[in-house]
Design an enzyme around this catalytic site. Structure first.
Site, PDB file in Angstrom:
ATOM      1  N   HIS A  63       8.086  99.758  30.622  1.00  0.00           N
ATOM      2  CA  HIS A  63       7.586 100.719  29.634  1.00  0.00           C
ATOM      3  C   HIS A  63       8.559 101.875  29.437  1.00  0.00           C
ATOM      4  CE1 HIS A  63       3.165  99.528  29.056  1.00  0.00           C
ATOM      5  NE2 HIS A  63       3.764  98.535  29.684  1.00  0.00           N
ATOM      6  N   GLY A  69      15.379 103.515  26.124  1.00  0.00           N
ATOM      7  CA  GLY A  69      16.318 103.193  27.181  1.00  0.00           C
ATOM      8  C   GLY A  69      15.823 103.677  28.530  1.00  0.00           C
ATOM      9  N   PRO A 158       5.396  96.055  23.189  1.00  0.00           N
ATOM     10  CA  PRO A 158       4.698  94.786  22.925  1.00  0.00           C
ATOM     11  C   PRO A 158       3.224  94.889  23.261  1.00  0.00           C
ATOM     12  CG  PRO A 158       6.772  94.390  24.064  1.00  0.00           C
ATOM     13  CD  PRO A 158       6.548  95.883  24.090  1.00  0.00           C
TER      14      PRO A 158
END
Length: 345
Positions: A63, A69, A158
Site C-alpha cells: 500500500h 513509490g 487495486p
C-alpha cells in the site's frame, strides 16, 4: 547445494544493481551496520507472539509503494492541516503501525537519525516473507522518507472487486507486466481476509441473488459457514490488494477466512495458485487471474512449480521495493515514522 544458493543470491543482486543507481548494497555498513539485523530480530520477536505481523508488513509495503513509490508515506498520521493515506477507506484495515514504531525505536536507540522508515518497511516486508515460508531476496538500501501523504491517491489501489482487465491495467500503469501481477498477488498466500471483501460472491454476485458461478459450490458453503449471513449487513468493500491480518472472531467486524485455510505449512504460494485452478479463490480479483489466457497459464505453472513462483516472487518484490524511491536530498530520515521531521505540513 550451498554453491547453488550463493549463485542465486548474486544473480538476484545483479538484477537490482541497476534498478536505482542511488541505492546501495549494505548502505548502512558504516553508519549503522547492525540495521538489518535489528529489523530482522525485532520483527521475529514480535512474530513469535503475534503471527499476524507478517501479513501486516506485506500489506503495508504494498500500500505504500503502489501509490507514489516506497517513501513510507502510508505510515504518516494525519495532522490538523493535512490528511493521511492510512485513514482513507482503501487503507482502513491496514495494521502493524505499532510494530513499525517498536522496530524504529530499536533502530533509533542504536543509530539515532540514520535508518529511514522507507528502508525499515521494505526490509521488514522481506523478513516477513521469509517468516511465512517465502523466499529471501536481497535489497539495496538508502531510501529516504517522503514528507507528504497522498490520501486521494489511495483510491487508485487495486480493489478486491477488480476484473481481470482492470487489475492488469492498474499494475501496467506502474510498469508491472501481466506475469508480475499474477506473481505479486501470490502475497495473498498468507494472512486472513475479512468476509466483507468477498461476501457478495457468496450470496448476491452481480445482483443475481446467487453465488459467483466461478466458485466451487463446496467452497461457497465453507465460506458461508465462516461468514454467517444473518450477521452481515450491506457494506461496499474498500480497496484491499492484500489480505487483512486480523484474527477470526464471532463478531461481524472480525469474521474472516484464513488465506492458508489448509493450515500452516501448506506452502507459500502452493495453496493459493492451486486453489484458483479449483475455483477456490477467496477474492474475486484473485480468481480473475484464471480469466485471461496469459495469466491463467502463469497460475497453472506456479501451481505445479512452487520453486518457480518463489524465484519470480523474489524478483518482483525487489522491483516493487525499488519503485520510485527517494534518495539523497529528495527526502529525509524521520525519527518517528508517523510524522515528518521537517516543518513542511
Amino acid at each position: 547445494m550451498k554453491t547453488v544458493v550463493l549463485i542465486g543470491y548474486f544473480v538476484l543482486l545483479s538484477l537490482i544493481t541497476s534498478s536505482h543507481s542511488s541505492l546501495e548494497y549494505d548502505y548502512y555498513r558504516e553508519s549503522c551496520p547492525q540495521a538489518q539485523q535489528i529489523i530482522k530480530y525485532t520483527l521475529r520477536r514480535i512474530y513469535d507472539q503475534n503471527k499476524s505481523v507478517a501479513p501486516a508488513m506485506l500489506r503495508l509495503v504494498f500500500h505504500d509503494c503502489f501509490i507514489k513509490g516506497c517513501d513510507a508515506s502510508v505510515l504518516l498520521d494525519p495532522t490538523e492541516v493535512t490528511g493521511s493515506e492510512k485513514t482513507t477507506p482503501p487503507n482502513e484495515s491496514l495494521k502493524g503501525f505499532e510494530h513499525i514504531d517498536l522496530i524504529k525505536s530499536e533502530l533509533e536507540n542504536a543509530c539515532p537519525g540514520v535508518v529511514s522508515c522507507a528502508d525499515l518497511l521494505v526490509v521488514a516486508a522481506r523478513e516477513s516473507v521469509v517468516l511465512v515460508g517465502g523466499p529471501f531476496y536481497p535489497l539495496h538500501t538508502g531510501r529516504k522518507d517522503g514528507v507528504h501523504s497522498y490520501p486521494d491517491d489511495s483510491f487508485n489501489l487495486p480493489s478486491p472487486l477488480d476484473t481481470h482487465s482492470i487489475s492488469i491495467h492498474r499494475f501496467e500503469l506502474r510498469n508491472f507486466t501481466e506475469k508480475e501481477t499474477v506473481t505479486l498477488l501470490g502475497a495473498h498466500s498468507t494472512g486472513k481476509i475479512h468476509c466483507k471483501f468477498f461476501e457478495k460472491r457468496l450470496y448476491n454476485f452481480g445482483g443475481t441473488n446467487q453465488p459467483d458461478p466461478s466458485m466451487d459450490p463446496e467452497f461457497v458453503e465453507l465460506l458461508r459457514s465462516m461468514c454467517n449471513k444473518s450477521e452481515t449487513h450491506s457494506q461496499s468493500p474498500s480497496a484491499s490488494p492484500s489480505p487483512s491480518p486480523l484474527t477470526t472472531s464471532k463478531t461481524r467486524k472480525e469474521q474472516a477466512m484464513n488465506m492458508d485455510y489448509e493450515g500452516p505449512g501448506s506452502g507459500f504460494g502452493t495453496l493459493y495458485y492451486r486453489s484458483l485452478l479449483q475455483g477456490r479463490g477467496i477474492l474475486f480479483v484473485d480468481q480473475q487471474m484464471t480469466a485471461g489466457e496469459n495469466s491463467s497459464n502463469w497460475v497453472r505453472q506456479y501451481a505445479s512449480d512452487v520453486s518457480m513462483f518463489h524465484k519470480d516472487f523474489a524478483q518482483v518484490m525487489m522491483k516493487l521495493s525499488n519503485y520510485q524511491v527517494l534518495t539523497g536530498s529528495q527526502g529525509e530520515v524521520r525519527q518517528n515514522c508517523r510524522e515528518v521531521k521537517a516543518s513542511l505540513w
